[in-house]
Scaffold this motif. Sequence first.
Motif: not given
Length: 120
Positions: A12-14, A84-85, A117-119
């Motif tokens: 996940q983001p962050g 992460l972004k 994958t950052v989502s």
Amino acid sequence: VQLQASGGGLVQPGGSLGLSCAASGSIGSISDMGWYRQAPGKQRELVATITIGGFPNYADSVKGRFTISRDNGKNTVYLQMNSLKPEDTAVYYCNANIRQARSILYKDFWGQGTQVTVSS
């Protein structure tokens, strides 16, 4: 000579993720090691490199969030990715400049790539 990358996945983001890449085979010595990435529809770009002495170099987009390190005894390079972004989503490739045993020349070798994958 082979470079085997591991790590990667969905985060996940962050969040944080770690990559590692080990070189194996008939290795004489290794100079610089590094990580590159390629997002869909884009060219491969430098993420970070590190010299045999441990001096790092980072792309501006990852400075302060990613940390590259290496273990010369294990012929391994690591990439710790924090904060992460979504724009960090890409296939990440490791790279090493290697002189094979019984050779005097250095040349670049690449790992097989690992998806990050950052989502949400």
